[in-house]
Design a protein around this motif. Structure first.
Motif, PDB file in Angstrom:
ATOM      1  N   SER A  25       0.848  -1.201   0.000  1.00 25.64           N
ATOM      2  CA  SER A  25       0.000   0.000   0.000  1.00 25.64           C
ATOM      3  C   SER A  25       0.878   1.243   0.000  1.00 25.64           C
ATOM      4  CB  SER A  25      -0.915   0.015   1.226  1.00 25.64           C
ATOM      5  OG  SER A  25      -0.171   0.272   2.410  1.00 25.64           O
ATOM      6  N   ALA A  26       0.294   2.358  -0.373  1.00 22.99           N
ATOM      7  CA  ALA A  26       1.026   3.621  -0.336  1.00 22.99           C
ATOM      8  C   ALA A  26       1.421   3.962   1.100  1.00 22.99           C
ATOM      9  CB  ALA A  26       0.182   4.733  -0.943  1.00 22.99           C
ATOM     10  N   ALA A  27       0.565   3.611   2.043  1.00 17.69           N
ATOM     11  CA  ALA A  27       0.879   3.861   3.457  1.00 17.69           C
ATOM     12  C   ALA A  27       2.128   3.093   3.880  1.00 17.69           C
ATOM     13  CB  ALA A  27      -0.310   3.469   4.329  1.00 17.69           C
ATOM     14  N   ASN A  68      -5.743  -2.719 -19.467  1.00 14.92           N
ATOM     15  CA  ASN A  68      -6.924  -1.978 -19.028  1.00 14.92           C
ATOM     16  C   ASN A  68      -7.009  -2.047 -17.507  1.00 14.92           C
ATOM     17  OD1 ASN A  68      -7.694  -1.419 -21.699  1.00 14.92           O
ATOM     18  ND2 ASN A  68      -8.617  -3.456 -21.882  1.00 14.92           N
ATOM     19  N   LEU A  69      -6.093  -1.345 -16.846  1.00 13.65           N
ATOM     20  CA  LEU A  69      -5.992  -1.408 -15.389  1.00 13.65           C
ATOM     21  C   LEU A  69      -6.749  -0.295 -14.686  1.00 13.65           C
ATOM     22  CD1 LEU A  69      -2.183  -2.223 -15.008  1.00 13.65           C
ATOM     23  CD2 LEU A  69      -4.096  -3.801 -14.821  1.00 13.65           C
ATOM     24  N   GLU A  70      -7.388   0.585 -15.441  1.00 17.67           N
ATOM     25  CA  GLU A  70      -7.978   1.784 -14.848  1.00 17.67           C
ATOM     26  C   GLU A  70      -8.910   1.436 -13.693  1.00 17.67           C
ATOM     27  OE1 GLU A  70      -7.511   5.858 -15.002  1.00 17.67           O
ATOM     28  OE2 GLU A  70      -6.752   4.448 -16.495  1.00 17.67           O
ATOM     29  N   GLU A  71      -9.735   0.401 -13.863  1.00 13.39           N
ATOM     30  CA  GLU A  71     -10.710   0.064 -12.825  1.00 13.39           C
ATOM     31  C   GLU A  71     -10.057  -0.581 -11.613  1.00 13.39           C
ATOM     32  OE1 GLU A  71     -12.127  -4.275 -14.573  1.00 13.39           O
ATOM     33  OE2 GLU A  71     -13.267  -2.482 -15.094  1.00 13.39           O
ATOM     34  N   ASP A  72      -8.821  -1.075 -11.759  1.00 10.98           N
ATOM     35  CA  ASP A  72      -8.129  -1.702 -10.636  1.00 10.98           C
ATOM     36  C   ASP A  72      -7.297  -0.709  -9.834  1.00 10.98           C
ATOM     37  OD1 ASP A  72      -9.087  -4.223 -11.346  1.00 10.98           O
ATOM     38  OD2 ASP A  72      -7.437  -4.522 -12.774  1.00 10.98           O
ATOM     39  N   LEU A  73      -7.104   0.497 -10.366  1.00  2.12           N
ATOM     40  CA  LEU A  73      -6.274   1.477  -9.673  1.00  2.12           C
ATOM     41  C   LEU A  73      -6.957   1.924  -8.381  1.00  2.12           C
ATOM     42  CD1 LEU A  73      -5.037   3.631 -12.684  1.00  2.12           C
ATOM     43  CD2 LEU A  73      -4.020   1.576 -11.683  1.00  2.12           C
ATOM     44  N   SER A  74      -6.132   2.306  -7.426  1.00  3.24           N
ATOM     45  CA  SER A  74      -6.660   2.621  -6.095  1.00  3.24           C
ATOM     46  C   SER A  74      -6.378   4.067  -5.717  1.00  3.24           C
ATOM     47  CB  SER A  74      -6.026   1.686  -5.057  1.00  3.24           C
ATOM     48  OG  SER A  74      -6.411   2.057  -3.748  1.00  3.24           O
ATOM     49  N   ALA A  75      -7.354   4.693  -5.049  1.00  2.01           N
ATOM     50  CA  ALA A  75      -7.176   6.041  -4.513  1.00  2.01           C
ATOM     51  C   ALA A  75      -7.018   6.010  -2.996  1.00  2.01           C
ATOM     52  CB  ALA A  75      -8.374   6.915  -4.900  1.00  2.01           C
ATOM     53  N   ASN A  76      -7.053   4.830  -2.411  1.00  2.00           N
ATOM     54  CA  ASN A  76      -6.979   4.668  -0.962  1.00  2.00           C
ATOM     55  C   ASN A  76      -5.557   4.330  -0.546  1.00  2.00           C
ATOM     56  OD1 ASN A  76      -7.214   4.021   1.717  1.00  2.00           O
ATOM     57  ND2 ASN A  76      -8.741   2.393   1.441  1.00  2.00           N
ATOM     58  N   THR A  85       0.114  -2.362  -9.945  1.00  4.72           N
ATOM     59  CA  THR A  85      -1.097  -1.547  -9.833  1.00  4.72           C
ATOM     60  C   THR A  85      -0.850  -0.329  -8.953  1.00  4.72           C
ATOM     61  OG1 THR A  85      -2.431  -3.553 -10.056  1.00  4.72           O
ATOM     62  CG2 THR A  85      -3.545  -1.598  -9.230  1.00  4.72           C
ATOM     63  N   LEU A  86      -0.103  -0.537  -7.862  1.00 10.04           N
ATOM     64  CA  LEU A  86       0.196   0.577  -6.955  1.00 10.04           C
ATOM     65  C   LEU A  86       0.993   1.670  -7.665  1.00 10.04           C
ATOM     66  CD1 LEU A  86       0.189   1.722  -4.032  1.00 10.04           C
ATOM     67  CD2 LEU A  86       2.358   0.491  -3.695  1.00 10.04           C
ATOM     68  N   LEU A  87       2.025   1.283  -8.413  1.00 10.44           N
ATOM     69  CA  LEU A  87       2.852   2.264  -9.100  1.00 10.44           C
ATOM     70  C   LEU A  87       2.048   3.021 -10.157  1.00 10.44           C
ATOM     71  CD1 LEU A  87       6.176   0.250  -9.552  1.00 10.44           C
ATOM     72  CD2 LEU A  87       5.711   2.082  -7.921  1.00 10.44           C
ATOM     73  N   HIS A  88       1.191   2.311 -10.862  1.00  4.35           N
ATOM     74  CA  HIS A  88       0.383   2.983 -11.871  1.00  4.35           C
ATOM     75  C   HIS A  88      -0.700   3.863 -11.251  1.00  4.35           C
ATOM     76  CE1 HIS A  88       2.211  -0.062 -14.615  1.00  4.35           C
ATOM     77  NE2 HIS A  88       2.239   0.998 -15.381  1.00  4.35           N
ATOM     78  N   SER A  89      -1.099   3.554 -10.019  1.00  2.00           N
ATOM     79  CA  SER A  89      -2.022   4.437  -9.307  1.00  2.00           C
ATOM     80  C   SER A  89      -1.367   5.780  -9.019  1.00  2.00           C
ATOM     81  CB  SER A  89      -2.484   3.769  -7.999  1.00  2.00           C
ATOM     82  OG  SER A  89      -3.206   2.584  -8.248  1.00  2.00           O
ATOM     83  N   PHE A  90      -0.060   5.749  -8.721  1.00  2.72           N
ATOM     84  CA  PHE A  90       0.681   7.009  -8.552  1.00  2.72           C
ATOM     85  C   PHE A  90       0.753   7.771  -9.868  1.00  2.72           C
ATOM     86  CE2 PHE A  90       2.595   5.086  -4.669  1.00  2.72           C
ATOM     87  CZ  PHE A  90       2.444   6.161  -3.809  1.00  2.72           C
ATOM     88  N   VAL A  91       1.140   7.070 -10.936  1.00  3.33           N
ATOM     89  CA  VAL A  91       1.347   7.728 -12.225  1.00  3.33           C
ATOM     90  C   VAL A  91       0.047   8.330 -12.760  1.00  3.33           C
ATOM     91  CG1 VAL A  91       1.975   7.319 -14.637  1.00  3.33           C
ATOM     92  CG2 VAL A  91       3.344   6.315 -12.822  1.00  3.33           C
ATOM     93  N   LYS A  93      -2.278   9.449 -11.042  1.00  4.89           N
ATOM     94  CA  LYS A  93      -2.754  10.466 -10.099  1.00  4.89           C
ATOM     95  C   LYS A  93      -4.042  10.053  -9.390  1.00  4.89           C
ATOM     96  CE  LYS A  93       0.299  13.774 -10.230  1.00  4.89           C
ATOM     97  NZ  LYS A  93       0.977  14.236  -9.012  1.00  4.89           N
ATOM     98  N   LYS A  94      -4.206   8.743  -9.214  1.00  5.99           N
ATOM     99  CA  LYS A  94      -5.297   8.262  -8.365  1.00  5.99           C
ATOM    100  C   LYS A  94      -4.916   8.421  -6.904  1.00  5.99           C
ATOM    101  CE  LYS A  94      -7.944   6.779 -11.755  1.00  5.99           C
ATOM    102  NZ  LYS A  94      -9.281   7.361 -12.024  1.00  5.99           N
ATOM    103  N   LEU A  95      -3.651   8.145  -6.621  1.00  6.28           N
ATOM    104  CA  LEU A  95      -3.120   8.329  -5.278  1.00  6.28           C
ATOM    105  C   LEU A  95      -2.478   9.708  -5.159  1.00  6.28           C
ATOM    106  CD1 LEU A  95      -1.446   4.860  -4.639  1.00  6.28           C
ATOM    107  CD2 LEU A  95      -3.241   5.885  -3.228  1.00  6.28           C
ATOM    108  N   PHE A  96      -2.840  10.435  -4.106  1.00  8.96           N
ATOM    109  CA  PHE A  96      -2.238  11.742  -3.823  1.00  8.96           C
ATOM    110  C   PHE A  96      -2.186  12.631  -5.075  1.00  8.96           C
ATOM    111  CE2 PHE A  96       0.012   8.544  -1.139  1.00  8.96           C
ATOM    112  CZ  PHE A  96      -0.624   8.830   0.057  1.00  8.96           C
ATOM    113  N   PRO A  97      -3.325  12.965  -5.648  1.00  5.66           N
ATOM    114  CA  PRO A  97      -3.333  13.732  -6.900  1.00  5.66           C
ATOM    115  C   PRO A  97      -2.683  15.111  -6.792  1.00  5.66           C
ATOM    116  CG  PRO A  97      -5.536  13.586  -5.941  1.00  5.66           C
ATOM    117  CD  PRO A  97      -4.692  12.631  -5.181  1.00  5.66           C
ATOM    118  N   GLU A  98      -2.629  15.676  -5.581  1.00 10.38           N
ATOM    119  CA  GLU A  98      -2.019  17.004  -5.426  1.00 10.38           C
ATOM    120  C   GLU A  98      -0.504  16.938  -5.311  1.00 10.38           C
ATOM    121  OE1 GLU A  98      -4.110  15.676  -3.258  1.00 10.38           O
ATOM    122  OE2 GLU A  98      -5.989  16.833  -3.199  1.00 10.38           O
ATOM    123  N   SER A  99       0.041  15.747  -5.089  1.00  5.62           N
ATOM    124  CA  SER A  99       1.489  15.611  -4.884  1.00  5.62           C
ATOM    125  C   SER A  99       2.225  15.669  -6.217  1.00  5.62           C
ATOM    126  CB  SER A  99       1.794  14.303  -4.163  1.00  5.62           C
ATOM    127  OG  SER A  99       1.480  13.204  -5.001  1.00  5.62           O
TER     128      SER A  99
END
Length: 610
Positions: A25-27, A68-76, A85-91, A93-99
């Motif tokens: 997880s990002a945490a 087609n990973l868009e639906e698997d990406l996480s914002a939590n 999936t975690l790394l692509h969630s960063f790229v 901007k699902k995770l921490f979009p303001e960062s």
């Protein structure tokens, strides 16, 4: 540039180190970074998420292309996800979009990232400048004379000089040449490809063995090959001792010193190893497939995938450095060097199998733009067979190169391929960023040659420029490129001088187009000198949005002289350029001249048939 005080927290993520973890997880990444801080660190740093900078280092060296990973990406930030999936969630901007994100990746990976990144700001620092390379060589040898002798001998080999701008190539050269053996330096002059350099390094390392047989060293290399291939197959870059032993490698025996040339302990781990550089794993994987069908090969059953499956694993395939190395290992005449180093013969029939398969891939997929031409060029450059390159290029009617960034190595490979084109090709090149030419062009700004109307252009007398290597290829009598389009290219006066040299000699180039390519008046002057040469065969010239308003009068004056002197020019396109009244007057004078053969003229707002 990063503004001081912009970020409060920096979270560093080594993508290679986390690639073997199933879920994360990002945490977890954040708490691992700030282990020494007590309290709920996640709550503290998320107060101002715009003050966060995530560094994703080595992204993602062993991941599959994004599906087609868009639906698997996480914002939590607390949700556990597979590393990819975690790394692509960063790229995404699902995770921490303001960062903010700072991503390091190799060029082949960066191409895949462009479709994912938003508001990309990119600064590539993968190449040594000549000054940096010189300083590096001085730091690696015990004496300045020894360092400079190797450095200047390297400069005599254009291909090796270009390749050594990559830090890993310079490191390998310095590592194996510190003994200062004359035979080694002589061999260095023959190195033309990346495969040549890696074979040179591994063969030299084998010669350092003392107290044990060459056969034992080769046995160690065989084990490294199968380890590398299995790792690449399983997306693995970190290996435990039991992995090494399974491939016949003992890290605690006498081979340990030898292993230090290829492996290193993973940071923070006692019994976990990784290859010194990821390209070592790719090269040894290529060797594994080149030698796999040898009857005495050990451990081959531990790697289930074929080379075709490895090829497909990379999506567009030709971008894989492993595949490029495989091309290089199967080059005619290279089998002896491979056998001497690894003690096994190259698999019979594999070369023909690879070449036939490549031809099929080109015919099946190139028309659907599933193959990036530059990746293919790099493979053809590694195999160094002009006849075969000619056959492949002959199947193409046009080459479109619209990547945002090209390196000097890319241009070297492209030049090798297009010089062999015996068919009438159309080449379109968009090169906003050409990495590796900046230093030469800064120097060449002070040494632009002066040409007179009666003086022929000679390419060898021109300073090196961004288009110098391409122009060398166009200058080849066998090169039959008829149509060259340059979009949004940064073209210096030196580059235009090189193009002028081509125009004055090429029997095939008939169409030349510049679009959204800002040319200085001095650059256009050189180009026009080439256009006025009696040997120039150009029929169509397009300069669309290519010169600024303040240059319009002088440029139109140059072009008017071209209209008078060039009897082959029948079409001139100056659209999207503010010509001005005086500029139009100059053009009209040229058009009215009895020698002018222009039949079609396109200006800022209109098209006229003459």
């Amino acid at each position: 540039m990063v503004t001081p005080g912009r970020f409060d927290y920096l979270i560093y993520v080594n993508c290679r180190e986390i690639s073997h973890i199933a879920n994360l997880s990002a945490a977890d990444l954040i708490t691992n970074t700030f282990q020494d801080i007590d309290g709920p660190i996640l709550d503290v740093i998320l107060v101002y998420p715009e003050k966060l900078l995530f560094i994703l280092d080595g992204f993602p060296e062993l991941q599959h292309p994004v599906g087609n990973l868009e639906e698997d990406l996480s914002a939590n930030p607390q949700e556990q996800k597979p590393v990819e999936t975690l790394l692509h969630s960063f790229v995404r901007k699902k995770l921490f979009p303001e960062s903010s994100l700072l991503i390091t990746a190799r060029p082949a990976t960066m191409k895949k990232l462009y479709s994912l990144l938003k508001q990309t700001i990119q600064a590539e620092m993968i190449w040594f400048t000549n000054a940096e390379k010189r300083a590096y060589f001085l730091s690696q040898f015990s004496g300045a004379n020894a360092a400079m002798r190797v450095f200047y001998e390297l400069r005599q080999n254009q291909s090796l000089d270009i390749m050594s701008s990559l830090s890993i190539i310079s490191w390998m050269i310095c590592s194996v040449l510190q003994s200062q053996e004359d035979g080694d330096r002589s061999l260095m002059r023959s190195l033309q490809t990346m495969t040549d350099v890696y074979l040179f390094y591994f063969s030299k390392c084998l010669k350092t063995l003392t107290g044990i047989s060459v056969w034992k060293g080769q046995s160690c290399l065989w084990g490294l090959c199968s380890l590398a291939a299995e790792g690449l197959q399983n997306q693995q870059v970190l290996f435990e001792v039991r992995d090494l032993r399974r491939h016949g490698i003992g890290v605690y025996d006498i081979n340990c010193t030898f292993l230090n040339y290829f492996l290193k302990k993973s940071e923070g781990s006692v019994n976990v190893y990784t290859f010194l550089h990821f390209s070592f794993q790719e090269f040894l994987t290529a060797v594994f497939y080149a030698l796999k069908n040898d009857g005495s090969w050990m451990f081959f059953d531990q790697v289930g995938k074929t080379w075709q499956e490895i090829f497909q694993q990379y999506g567009k395939g030709f971008s894989s450095l492993t595949i490029q190395f495989l091309f290089g290992l199967l080059r005619k005449g290279k089998g002896k060097a491979v056998e001497t180093t690894f003690g096994r013969k190259v698999s019979p029939g594999l070369r023909e199998e690879l070449l036939k398969w490549t031809e099929k891939e080109i015919k099946d997929k190139y028309s659907m733009l599933q193959i990036e031409p530059m990746d293919l060029f790099n493979c053809l450059y590694e195999i160094q067979e002009e006849e075969y390159a000619e056959k492949i290029i002959g199947d193409l009617q046009s080459i479109i190169l619209f990547q945002p960034i090209y390196t000097k190595m890319d241009i070297l490979a492209m030049s090798f391929c297009v010089k062999s084109s015996h068919s009438h090709l159309s080449v379109s090149l968009k090169c906003q960023h050409l990495i590796g030419f900046e230093e030469e062009e800064q120097v060449s700004a002070f040494m632009i040659p002066v040409f007179t109307l009666n003086q022929s252009f000679k390419l060898c007398n021109l300073p090196v420029s961004r288009l110098h290597l391409l122009c060398q290829a166009l200058h080849n009598p066998c090169c039959k490129i008829k149509d060259l389009k340059l979009y949004r290219c940064l073209i210096s006066p030196a580059s235009c001088g090189a193009l002028a040299a081509v125009l004055s000699t090429s029997q095939w180039l008939t169409d030349l187009e510049f679009r959204e390519t800002k040319l200085e008046a001095s650059a256009l002057k050189f180009l026009c000198e080439g256009l006025k040469d009696p040997n120039c065969k150009l029929q169509k010239l397009k300069l669309c949005a290519s010169f600024p308003p303040e240059s319009s009068e002088v440029v139109c004056n140059y072009l008017a002289s071209v209209l008078i002197c060039n009897p082959n020019l029948t079409e001139l396109d100056l659209s999207e350029n503010p010509l001005g009244d005086t500029g139009v007057k100059y053009l009209c004078e040229g058009l009215r001249h009895s020698n002018c053969k222009v039949e079609k003229l396109e200006g800022h707002r209109s098209t006229a048939s003459l």
